[in-house]
Write an enzyme that holds these catalytic residues in place. Structure first.
Site, short mmCIF file in Angstrom:
data_model
loop_
_atom_site.label_atom_id
_atom_site.label_comp_id
_atom_site.label_asym_id
_atom_site.label_seq_id
_atom_site.Cartn_x
_atom_site.Cartn_y
_atom_site.Cartn_z
N GLN A 1 0.86 -1.31 0.19
CA GLN A 1 -0.08 0.19 -0.05
C GLN A 1 0.87 1.02 0.04
OE1 GLN A 1 -3.50 -2.04 3.16
NE2 GLN A 1 -3.46 0.26 2.25
N GLU B 1 -12.73 4.91 4.81
CA GLU B 1 -13.00 5.06 5.84
C GLU B 1 -14.27 5.08 7.00
OE1 GLU B 1 -9.17 5.73 7.11
OE2 GLU B 1 -10.30 6.59 8.72
N ARG C 1 -9.06 -0.39 7.91
CA ARG C 1 -9.76 0.71 7.07
C ARG C 1 -10.32 1.54 7.87
NH1 ARG C 1 -14.77 -0.41 2.87
NH2 ARG C 1 -14.18 1.30 2.66
N CYS C 2 -9.14 2.09 8.76
CA CYS C 2 -9.32 3.42 9.63
C CYS C 2 -7.89 4.80 9.52
CB CYS C 2 -9.69 3.08 10.96
SG CYS C 2 -8.69 2.58 12.89
#
Ligand code: CDP
Length: 787
Positions: free
Chosen positions: A227, A743, A374-375
């Protein structure tokens, strides 16, 4: 979708902001022409498999690799001892800790990497890896952070000099004295003890690498599920001592990341070292179980929160203590000047003067955890905590939870708002979002139905979460990875024919960047989005950036894209003035062209200008290309209000979502369809966490959840239907007013689902229920209530 949207400025053919342009990347995925790491095949490529620890905590007495080496087709067996010879047995983590690449002294979690086999075929490699024999001496496995911090607990990280306990970190924020004073004045103190369970991002594609180190040129080309390819390249240069210009990381198509592909994993390092030593390409791709037991977990947070309130429903202050289970290595990505991420928004969408938050992290004998699944940082846990507490406070005061929220919201005219933990919320209109959600769901009617139904023994619950979010790290002074400032970048080249290529430092894992970032350029320059190719994920061919996680692409790289396009528009203006034989001051911009003020017919298009840039630039430097590095002045603060309606069966404890209304505000939207997809995904993940998705460990440290039979992920069958609405509050500092959205729904929605079940259980006086809210737990809560 219920919308307050404005009409787009550009035509659908140009496809700028606000157009639901179809995802350009989908054509290759739908036709099976995607190119993932496991699709890579290089001449002479070897395969790697890893031997992992079956035990959570044990001293290694011996490792016997002879049987594995004897298997036909095995080229090499790599152990930690061998790596130590190259100073590679340990590596630094992105949080400034160290992590064993291959264990030499102890194993510290079940599934830890001990040795690797390189063979001509994947199956041979795996069979041989299974023949490695390790002799262990058992040590006490520590599976809770509470036990970990007890004085007599064995030290897990005895490899670290001076490490005298299992404490990883201890941070605090806010004003303790002022908060204690506010609590002393409160009419009531509302408390909540809760646990946000460990879960795994489990992207569809597991992690992997094809490492190709050319011994003749010294060039290392690493095809990796990353990523953050640029940051990873720098880490590789530091770990392996390879010159950075000789490392090229290519992150091809990525099948989901969700934070799981941010850390550097031992498998990447071993495959690279093996390729370096053997002189052939080496592929390593995890199995599903390897991914689930050994790579970046999220959450695992024990939380105690207290809210000081007055009898008429005003919040006076917040006190929170949190304890995080980090696993055996602190290996997520935390800024060095980290002001523990959850601090950002733990005070929620509410206006009160004081708060005090303290948090500790502890090592345990579990796989490394704490990734921002996802945060951003740990804001999912923070958002969950405050939204559960607020709902509880409303019950204790006998107030409607919506009314309690309305009474305490930060008001629209208070932005920019300095929170009690010291963060500046850029913008918001929380009241508007909640009102819209209440209208959409028909709040009053459902409350009425709920009250009437209770008389007949029917359990209907309505749960709210009015969350605020924080996305888009930096500014670089406050946010970094291993000292690398969290800026991002965009390079734009407009070719002579008016077609363009946009290169970014971020890396999509399915979010649709190839579609949306072209739309930003289309908006700024009037070039059709379909004429702009977006390239990401190749460190030799894109400008340096910190990567994609924590919804930072739009707030940071999106801003860099708008800025580089604006810079080129300035240059285009000079060339236009030359072509039109006018002065720059006399030119006016309209979508896609400059014209002379008062004479719209006297104009040149951006395509004409692009051609002139290479053929007739006048006094300007030839060419039309540029690069912009954007270090954001602040984070962006998207927000939303979610309302869930559930029906609970008191006989079985089963609960079913009847309605899920989600109003989101991510500022100006680039592509409404993609935003909708992002929200659908997040609402599904929120539902998953609230209802079924968690990974636990038994007393011996065995991971329960090593496959999709045990680690439950909702399918389309279980997933509720979502009804979306939106408000639009642009970010004041973002060049196009956009905030991130990737997110938000994952962060905001779990509390809404749980609050809905809690609401249904109010007739039984249930004070708390923890995630995952299984039917068993609901049934037990009813039974234990004694009603
Ligand atoms: O960093 P990441 O891509 O995961 O998250 P994001 O910046 O929130 O963007 C997710 C997707 O939604 C991207 O394709 C964005 O361009 C798109 N998006 C949008 O269209 N409008 C916004 N205001 C925010 C995101």
């Amino acid at each position: 979708m219920t919308t307050t949207e404005h009409a787009p400025l550009t035509t659908p053919e140009v496809g700028g902001l606000g157009h639901s342009r179809k995802r350009v990347e989908d054509a290759r995925f739908l036709e099976g022409r995607g190119n993932y790491v496991d699709d890579m095949t290089l001449p002479g490529m070897l395969h790697m498999a890893i031997h992992r620890s079956p035990l959570a905590h044990a001293r290694i007495l011996s490792i016997d690799t002879s049987e594995a080496e004897a298997v036909e087709g095995v080229v090499a067996v790599v152990t930690g001892e061998l790596l130590a010879g190259y100073n590679l047995a340990w590596m630094p983590t992105l949080s400034g800790d160290t992590q064993a690449v291959l264990a030499t002294d102890k194993v510290r979690f079940q599934g830890q990497e001990i040795a690797a086999v390189i063979a001509t075929d994947r199956y041979i490699a795996q069979d041989a890896a299974d023949r490695i024999v390790v002799e262990y001496e058992d040590l006490e496995p520590i599976v809770t952070p509470q036990r970990s911090l007890e004085a007599d607990a064995p030290i897990i990280r005895d490899d670290k000099e001076g490490q005298e306990s299992n404490l990883v970190y201890e941070w605090e924020s806010g004003d303790k004295v002022a908060t204690d004073a506010a609590f002393a004045k409160a009419d009531r103190i509302v408390e909540l003890d809760t646990f946000y369970p460990r879960s795994h991002p489990s992207p569809l594609e597991t992690c992997g690498i094809v490492a190709d180190v050319n011994s003749a040129t010294g060039q290392a080309t690493l095809y990796m599920t990353s990523q953050a390819p640029h940051a990873h390249r720098t880490v590789f240069a530091l770990v392996a001592g390879l010159p950075e210009q000789n490392i090229r990381i290519v992150s091809p198509d990525i099948g989901g990341g969700f934070g799981n592909k941010v850390p550097v994993y031992p498998g990447y390092v071993v495959a690279t070292a093996a390729s370096l030593v053997i002189g052939k390409p080496v592929k390593w791709v995890e199995t599903r179980t390897e991914n689930l037991i050994s790579t970046g977990f999220g959450r695992d947070y024990h939380m105690h929160g207290e809210l000081a309130v007055t009898n008429d429903g005003k919040i006076l202050g917040l006190r929170v203590e949190m304890l995080s289970d980090q696993g055996a290595f602190f290996s997520d990505a935390q800024p060095t000047k980290f002001r523990a991420g959850l601090f950002h928004i733990v005070t929620g969408s509410y206006d009160y003067p004081v708060a005090h938050v303290s948090t500790k992290g502890a090592y345990t004998n579990k796989a490394p955890g704490g990734v921002a699944y996802r945060c951003s940082f740990r804001v999912t846990e923070a958002s969950y905590m405050i939204e559960r507490l607020v709902q509880n406070a409303a019950y204790e005061l006998g107030m409607d939870p919506a009314e309690f929220r309305m009474k305490n919201f930060i008001k629209k005219d208070q932005f920019p708002y300095l929170s009690p933990t010291g963060f500046v919320y850029d913008s918001g209109d929380y009241e508007k979002a909640l009102k819209l959600a209440m209208e959409m769901v028909g709040y009053d009617e459902i409350q009425k139905e709920k009250a009437e139904g209770r008389a007949d023994g029917k359990l209907v619950g309505i749960g709210i979460a009015s969350f605020t979010e924080v996305v888009g790290a930096g500014h670089g002074d406050d946010y970094d990875i291993l000292g690398l400032r969290m800026f991002d970048s965009a390079e734009l080249r407009i070719h002579p024919t008016g077609k363009a290529i946009l290169k970014l430092g971020v890396k999509s894992q399915g979010q649709g960047h190839e579609t949306t970032f072209a739309q930003i350029v289309a908006e700024e320059l009037g070039l059709p989005a379909s004429d702009i190719k977006v390239v990401e994920g190749d460190t030799d061919n894109t400008p340096y950036g910190l990567g994609t996680y924590a919804s930072r692409s739009t707030p940071v790289a999106g801003a860099a894209t708008a800025m580089v396009a604006r810079n080129l528009r300035e240059k285009a203006k000079k060339i236009a003035a030359h072509l039109l034989e006018a002065s720059e001051e006399d030119l006016e911009w309209e979508v896609g062209k400059f014209h002379v003020k008062g004479d719209p017919d006297s104009s040149v298009t951006i395509q004409d200008i692009a051609f002139a840039a290479y053929t007739n630039p006048g006094d300007s430097e030839p060419g039309l290309e540029g690069v912009h590095y954007y270090d954001p002045p602040n984070m962006t603060y998207p927000f939303g209000s979610y309302i869930v309606v559930v029906d609970v069966d008191p006989a079985t404890g089963q609960w079913k979502v009847r309605r899920m209304v989600a109003v989101d505000d991510c500022g100006v939207k680039i592509n409404p369809m993609i935003v909708e997809g992002q929200i659908h995904g997040g609402l599904t993940e929120g539902y998953a966490m609230s209802s079924m998705q968690h990974i636990s460990f038994d007393e011996a440290g065995n991971c329960i959840g090593s496959n999709f039979m045990d680690y439950l992920i909702p399918t389309a069958w279980e997933t509720p239907r979502f009804e979306l609405g939106e408000t639009v509050t642009p970010s004041p500092h973002h060049p196009i007013g956009a905030k991130g959205v990737g997110e938000s729904a994952t962060v905001g929605s779990p509390a809404a689902y749980v609050n809905a079940v809690m609401d249904a259980l109010q007739p039984y006086g249930v004070k708390n229920i923890d995630m995952p809210v299984s039917a068993d737990r609901v049934w037990a809560a009813i039974k234990n209530s004694g009603s």
